[in-house]
Design a protein around this motif. Structure first.
Motif, PDB file in Angstrom:
ATOM      1  N   LEU A 204      -9.371   7.521   2.958  1.00  0.00           N
ATOM      2  CA  LEU A 204      -8.372   8.315   3.687  1.00  0.00           C
ATOM      3  C   LEU A 204      -7.043   7.571   3.879  1.00  0.00           C
ATOM      4  N   PRO A 205      -7.042   6.308   4.338  1.00  0.00           N
ATOM      5  CA  PRO A 205      -5.739   5.653   4.521  1.00  0.00           C
ATOM      6  C   PRO A 205      -4.960   5.572   3.205  1.00  0.00           C
ATOM      7  N   ALA A 206      -5.680   5.328   2.111  1.00  0.00           N
ATOM      8  CA  ALA A 206      -5.001   5.167   0.818  1.00  0.00           C
ATOM      9  C   ALA A 206      -4.420   6.496   0.330  1.00  0.00           C
ATOM     10  N   VAL A 207      -5.175   7.575   0.458  1.00  0.00           N
ATOM     11  CA  VAL A 207      -4.621   8.838  -0.060  1.00  0.00           C
ATOM     12  C   VAL A 207      -3.451   9.300   0.814  1.00  0.00           C
ATOM     13  N   LEU A 208      -3.492   8.969   2.106  1.00  0.00           N
ATOM     14  CA  LEU A 208      -2.331   9.297   2.950  1.00  0.00           C
ATOM     15  C   LEU A 208      -1.143   8.410   2.571  1.00  0.00           C
ATOM     16  N   ALA A 209      -1.427   7.168   2.159  1.00  0.00           N
ATOM     17  CA  ALA A 209      -0.344   6.288   1.698  1.00  0.00           C
ATOM     18  C   ALA A 209       0.277   6.845   0.415  1.00  0.00           C
ATOM     19  N   SER A 210      -0.545   7.424  -0.460  1.00  0.00           N
ATOM     20  CA  SER A 210       0.009   7.993  -1.703  1.00  0.00           C
ATOM     21  C   SER A 210       0.996   9.111  -1.360  1.00  0.00           C
ATOM     22  N   ALA A 211       0.681   9.867  -0.290  1.00  0.00           N
ATOM     23  CA  ALA A 211       1.603  10.937   0.136  1.00  0.00           C
ATOM     24  C   ALA A 211       2.880  10.332   0.720  1.00  0.00           C
ATOM     25  N   LYS A 212       2.727   9.209   1.409  1.00  0.00           N
ATOM     26  CA  LYS A 212       3.896   8.554   2.019  1.00  0.00           C
ATOM     27  C   LYS A 212       4.848   8.031   0.939  1.00  0.00           C
TER      28      LYS A 212
ATOM     29  N   PHE B 286      -1.011  -0.248 -13.019  1.00  0.00           N
ATOM     30  CA  PHE B 286      -1.953   0.163 -14.066  1.00  0.00           C
ATOM     31  C   PHE B 286      -2.691   1.462 -13.723  1.00  0.00           C
ATOM     32  N   ARG B 287      -2.475   2.001 -12.533  1.00  0.00           N
ATOM     33  CA  ARG B 287      -3.101   3.262 -12.144  1.00  0.00           C
ATOM     34  C   ARG B 287      -2.096   4.378 -12.436  1.00  0.00           C
ATOM     35  N   PRO B 288      -2.555   5.619 -12.644  1.00  0.00           N
ATOM     36  CA  PRO B 288      -1.571   6.694 -12.807  1.00  0.00           C
ATOM     37  C   PRO B 288      -0.583   6.662 -11.630  1.00  0.00           C
ATOM     38  N   GLN B 289       0.698   6.726 -11.951  1.00  0.00           N
ATOM     39  CA  GLN B 289       1.696   6.524 -10.896  1.00  0.00           C
ATOM     40  C   GLN B 289       1.947   7.768 -10.067  1.00  0.00           C
ATOM     41  N   ASN B 290       2.553   7.543  -8.907  1.00  0.00           N
ATOM     42  CA  ASN B 290       2.809   8.666  -7.997  1.00  0.00           C
ATOM     43  C   ASN B 290       3.908   9.576  -8.546  1.00  0.00           C
ATOM     44  N   ARG B 291       4.883   8.986  -9.257  1.00  0.00           N
ATOM     45  CA  ARG B 291       5.821   9.832 -10.003  1.00  0.00           C
ATOM     46  C   ARG B 291       5.363   9.772 -11.445  1.00  0.00           C
ATOM     47  N   SER B 292       4.996  10.909 -11.986  1.00  0.00           N
ATOM     48  CA  SER B 292       4.374  10.910 -13.307  1.00  0.00           C
ATOM     49  C   SER B 292       5.221  10.164 -14.333  1.00  0.00           C
ATOM     50  N   GLU B 293       4.544   9.343 -15.138  1.00  0.00           N
ATOM     51  CA  GLU B 293       5.226   8.624 -16.211  1.00  0.00           C
ATOM     52  C   GLU B 293       5.516   9.574 -17.372  1.00  0.00           C
ATOM     53  N   ASP B 294       4.792  10.707 -17.423  1.00  0.00           N
ATOM     54  CA  ASP B 294       4.874  11.562 -18.601  1.00  0.00           C
ATOM     55  C   ASP B 294       5.691  12.839 -18.401  1.00  0.00           C
TER      56      ASP B 294
ATOM     57  N   GLY C 165      -6.980   9.294  -7.195  1.00  0.00           N
ATOM     58  CA  GLY C 165      -6.846   8.868  -8.586  1.00  0.00           C
ATOM     59  C   GLY C 165      -5.520   8.216  -8.903  1.00  0.00           C
ATOM     60  N   THR C 166      -4.627   8.159  -7.909  1.00  0.00           N
ATOM     61  CA  THR C 166      -3.320   7.557  -8.158  1.00  0.00           C
ATOM     62  C   THR C 166      -3.199   6.315  -7.279  1.00  0.00           C
ATOM     63  N   HIS C 167      -2.039   5.669  -7.271  1.00  0.00           N
ATOM     64  CA  HIS C 167      -1.828   4.482  -6.431  1.00  0.00           C
ATOM     65  C   HIS C 167      -1.691   4.902  -4.966  1.00  0.00           C
ATOM     66  N   PRO C 168      -2.266   4.242  -3.937  1.00  0.00           N
ATOM     67  CA  PRO C 168      -3.027   3.002  -4.094  1.00  0.00           C
ATOM     68  C   PRO C 168      -4.512   3.201  -4.375  1.00  0.00           C
ATOM     69  N   GLY C 169      -5.083   4.386  -4.182  1.00  0.00           N
ATOM     70  CA  GLY C 169      -6.499   4.570  -4.525  1.00  0.00           C
ATOM     71  C   GLY C 169      -7.228   5.482  -3.560  1.00  0.00           C
ATOM     72  N   ALA C 170      -8.554   5.307  -3.488  1.00  0.00           N
ATOM     73  CA  ALA C 170      -9.394   6.219  -2.710  1.00  0.00           C
ATOM     74  C   ALA C 170      -9.529   5.770  -1.255  1.00  0.00           C
TER      75      ALA C 170
ATOM     76  N   HIS D 161       0.809  -1.224   0.000  1.00  0.00           N
ATOM     77  CA  HIS D 161       0.000   0.000   0.000  1.00  0.00           C
ATOM     78  C   HIS D 161       0.841   1.271   0.000  1.00  0.00           C
ATOM     79  N   ASP D 162       2.101   1.192   0.460  1.00  0.00           N
ATOM     80  CA  ASP D 162       2.879   2.435   0.473  1.00  0.00           C
ATOM     81  C   ASP D 162       4.196   2.308  -0.289  1.00  0.00           C
ATOM     82  N   ILE D 163       4.170   1.474  -1.343  1.00  0.00           N
ATOM     83  CA  ILE D 163       5.355   1.439  -2.208  1.00  0.00           C
ATOM     84  C   ILE D 163       4.952   1.824  -3.636  1.00  0.00           C
ATOM     85  N   PRO D 164       5.872   2.458  -4.359  1.00  0.00           N
ATOM     86  CA  PRO D 164       5.524   2.839  -5.736  1.00  0.00           C
ATOM     87  C   PRO D 164       5.586   1.631  -6.669  1.00  0.00           C
ATOM     88  N   PHE D 165       4.739   1.614  -7.674  1.00  0.00           N
ATOM     89  CA  PHE D 165       4.818   0.596  -8.725  1.00  0.00           C
ATOM     90  C   PHE D 165       5.351   1.289  -9.973  1.00  0.00           C
ATOM     91  N   ARG D 166       6.611   1.040 -10.311  1.00  0.00           N
ATOM     92  CA  ARG D 166       7.222   1.771 -11.415  1.00  0.00           C
ATOM     93  C   ARG D 166       7.136   1.032 -12.752  1.00  0.00           C
TER      94      ARG D 166
END
Ligand SMILES: Cc1cc2nc3c(=O)[nH]c(=O)nc-3n(C[C@H](O)[C@H](O)[C@H](O)COP(=O)(O)OP(=O)(O)OC[C@H]3O[C@@H](n4cnc5c(N)ncnc54)[C@H](O)[C@@H]3O)c2cc1C
Length: 491
Positions: free
Chosen positions: A468-476, A443-451, A461-466, A136-141
Motif C-alpha cells: 500500500l505505501p508503495a502504490v500510493l507513492a507511485s500516485a504521488k 529498471f521497472r516500468p516507469q510512472n511516465r510511460s517510456e513508450d 507493477g511500476t516504480h516503486p513497487g507493491a 520512494h516518491d521520485i521518478p527514475f527517468r
C-alpha cells in the motif's frame, strides 16, 4: 482517465482531481479497492487483500489534499503487538513498537544475538532514512538517476539479499526468519530481494502498524468518496480493452462494450505487463516489447481462504505468522522450482480480535494466506484448490484453532487463477513484477510511460513497487511527471 480503482488508481485520481483534472475511473470489478476491496458473505465481513496498514501519513495526505481529515472518515487503530510470529518449534515472537519489549524477547530467545539485533535495527534505520526516504516518491527517468542510490548500494550492502544481510547480524534461525520474511508481503523472495528491503523493519517501528476500523476496504471506500466529492466519476463493472492512440500519444480508452472514452491523459493502474502487452499494440512498444515482458520475472502468487466461524478464539491475535519447519526450502519451491510444496508457512488474519463489527456477535472472521508459485508452474488449481484448503484447515485445527472444522459456517477461496482471470495479472502474479534489483527503480516500468506519450502508470507493477505505501507513492510521483491541467489545456 484512470484504468483501475486499486489503491494506486484511487490515489492517482484524488491527486489529479486536486490539481484540477476532471477524472473518470473505470474498473472491471463491482467496487473500489482492487486487491484491497472488501466483501460481505453470510453476515461476515472480509478484507480481500491488504490488512497491515503501514505509513498512515501516505493515506492522510490524500484527505488533506481535499481539505479533510482521514480520521473523521476512516479511523485507524495502532496495533500492539504488530503481529505474532510462531516458529516451527512452537516459540513465539511479538513484533512491536516498544523497543524494550522486543529486546527482552530477543534476549530470552538468543542472548548472543542481542547486540547484533541492535546493530541490525540501526542498519534498517539507515536504509530507511538514506534510501527509502530519498527515492520512494521520485521518478527514475534515466539510467543516470540510479546514481542517487549507487553509493548507498555499497554503503548498505544493497547488493546482498535480505536473508543474507540479516544473517550477518543474527545467528538464531528464528530471528533470521522474523527479520527476513517481509519481502513476501510485497511478492519478493527474501533470498533474492535486495537488502534494501531490510528497511521495512524500521518503517514498521517508526510509523507503526495500523488497522482501519471496518477493514482496509473502508479506506478504499473513503478514497472513492473523495473522488466523487471532487466531481470525479467512478464506473464499475466495465472492462478496458484498449488504450486508444493518435500515433504514439494516448487519447483515451476503449471499453469491452465498444464505447470509447476520450481523455487528455491516461493513467493505468492495471498490471504493468498487462497494460503493455494487452492494452497497447506491439508497434508502439519500444521498451516494453513482448521479448522483454517474456523475460521478466513475475512475483509469486497467493492462495487465500476466507472463512467465518460460529465461535471465537479470543487468544488468537489480529495478525499471526505461522512459520513452517522449512523456510529456505519452501521459498525455493515457490520462487525457483515453482512447485506446490507439501508444507507451508501461513499468515492468519483475525480482524475480530480488534473489531467485532467484522462478524456476527460471538463469531470470528478470518482469512489465511499461503504464498504459492505463480502460474508459470504446472499446478492445476481447479483440482488442487480444495485439497490445499483442507490441508491448511487441518494445520490450523491442530495448531491455533482447535475445533475449527466443526465451526466453519461460511467459506470462500481464491487461487492464482483469480489473480490472472479477475485481476488480469499475467501468470496470476500477486504483486506484479518481482521486486529484484534488476526490476527496480529505473529498471521497472516507469510512472511516465517510456513508450507512449500521455500514458502514466501507477500501482504495484511500476516504480516503486507493491504494498500500500508503495502504490500510493507511485500516485504521488504523478504530481512530478503529469503536467498541470491548465498547461495541458493550452496545448
Ligand atoms: C492477499 C493479499 C494481501 C496483501 N497484504 C498486504 C498488506 O497487508 N499490506 C500491504 O501494504 N500490502 C499488502 N498486499 C499488497 C497490496 O495489496 C497491493 O500491492 C496493492 O493493493 C496493489 O494496488 P494496485 O494499485 O497495484 O492495484 P490493484 O489492487 O492491483 O488493482 C488494480 C485494479 O485494476 C483493475 N483492472 C485491471 N485491468 C483492468 C481493465 N483492463 N479494465 C478495468 N479495470 C482493470 C482491477 O480490476 C483492479 O481493481 C497484499 C496483497 C494481497 C493480494
Amino acid at each position: 482517465m484512470v484504468i483501475g480503482a486499486g489503491f494506486g488508481g484511487l490515489g492517482a485520481a484524488v491527486r489529479l482531481g486536486a490539481r484540477g483534472y476532471r477524472v473518470t475511473v473505470v474498473d472491471r470489478l463491482a467496487g473500489p479497492g482492487g486487491r484491497g476491496r472488501g466483501f460481505q458473505q453470510d453476515g461476515y465481513t472480509f478484507d480481500a487483500g491488504p490488512t497491515i496498514v503501514t505509513a498512515p501519513q501516505m493515506f492522510e495526505e490524500l484527505w488533506e489534499l481535499c481539505g479533510k481529515k482521514m480520521s473523521d472518515h476512516v479511523p485507524l487503530v495502532a496495533m500492539d503487538p504488530f503481529y505474532r510470529v510462531i516458529f516451527a518449534d512452537g516459540s513465539t515472537f511479538d513484533a512491536s513498537q516498544d523497543t524494550d519489549k522486543v529486546r527482552a524477547q530477543v534476549a530470552k530467545m538468543a542472548p548472543n544475538d542481542l547486540a547484533g539485533w541492535d546493530r541490525y535495527m540501526t542498519r534498517s534505520e539507515g536504509i530507511f532514512r538514506d534510501v527509502y526516504q530519498k527515492v520512494h516518491d521520485i521518478p527514475f527517468r534515466t539510467i543516470w538517476d540510479m546514481s542517487i542510490i549507487m553509493n548507498e548500494l555499497i554503503r548498505f550492502e544493497g547488493y546482498r539479499t535480505v536473508y543474507g544481510l540479516v544473517s550477518r547480524f543474527v545467528k538464531d534461525e528464528r530471528l533470521r526468519q522474523a527479520l527476513s520474511f517481509h519481502p513476501l508481503f510485497i511478492g519478493g523472495n527474501p533470498f533474492a530481494a535486495s537488502a534494501f528491503y531490510c528497511l521495512i523493519t524500521f518503517l514498521e517501528k517508526h510509523w507503526g502498524v495500523h488497522y482501519a476500523l471496518g477493514g482496509t476496504s473502508k479506506i478504499a471506500d473513503g478514497l472513492a468518496d473523495l473522488i466523487r466529492e471532487q466531481g470525479g466519476v467512478l464506473r464499475f463493472n466495465e472492462d478496458v480493452t484498449e488504450i486508444t492512440l493518435n500515433g504514439r500519444r494516448a487519447t483515451g480508452v476503449r471499453l469491452a462494450s465498444g464505447k470509447t472514452i476520450a481523455a487528455d491523459i491516461v493513467v493505468s493502474n492495471a498490471d504493468s505487463a498487462f497494460t503493455y502487452r494487452r492494452l497497447l499494440p506491439a508497434h508502439v512498444r519500444r521498451r516494453w516489447n513482448d521479448r522483454k515482458l517474456d523475460r521478466a520475472k513475475y512475483s509469486m502468487s497467493l492462495f487465500v481462504w476466507y472463512f467465518g466461524t460460529s465461535r471465537q478464539w479470543p487468544e488468537v491475535p489480529h495478525h499471526t505468522i505461522l512459520m513452517g519447519p522449512l523456510y529456505r526450502e519452501l521459498i525455493r519451491d515457490i520462487f525457483v522450482k515453482k512447485v506446490l510444496a507439501p508444507d507451508f508457512s501461513l499468515y492468519l488474519y483475525r480482524p475480530t480480535a480488534t473489531d467485532p463489527s467484522m462478524a456476527p456477535a460471538g463469531c470470528d472472521s478470518f482469512y489465511v494466506l499461503s504464498p504459492v508459485p505463480n502460474l508459470q508452474s504446472d499446478v492445476d488449481w481447479t483440482a488442487a484448490a480444495e485439497p490445499y484448503r483442507r490441508a491448511i484447515e487441518d494445520r490450523l485445527e491442530h495448531t491455533l484453532l482447535p475445533g475449527l472444522k466443526n465451526s466453519v459456517v461460511t467459506s470462500r477461496m481464491v487461487t492464482p487463477l483469480h489473480f490472472r482471470d479477475t485481476l488480469l495479472s499475467p501468470y496470476g502474479a500477486g504483486f506484479g513484477l518481482e521486486p529484484v534489483l534488476t526490476q527496480s527503480a529505473y529498471f521497472r516500468p516507469q510512472n511516465r510511460s517510456e513508450d507512449v506519450d500521455g500514458l502514466y502508470l501507477v500501482g504495484a507493477g511500476t516504480h516503486p513497487g507493491a504494498g500500500l505505501p508503495a502504490v500510493l507513492a507511485s500516485a504521488k510521483i504523478l504530481d512530478k511527471v503529469v503536467p498541470d491541467a491548465k498547461q495541458l489545456a493550452r496545448h
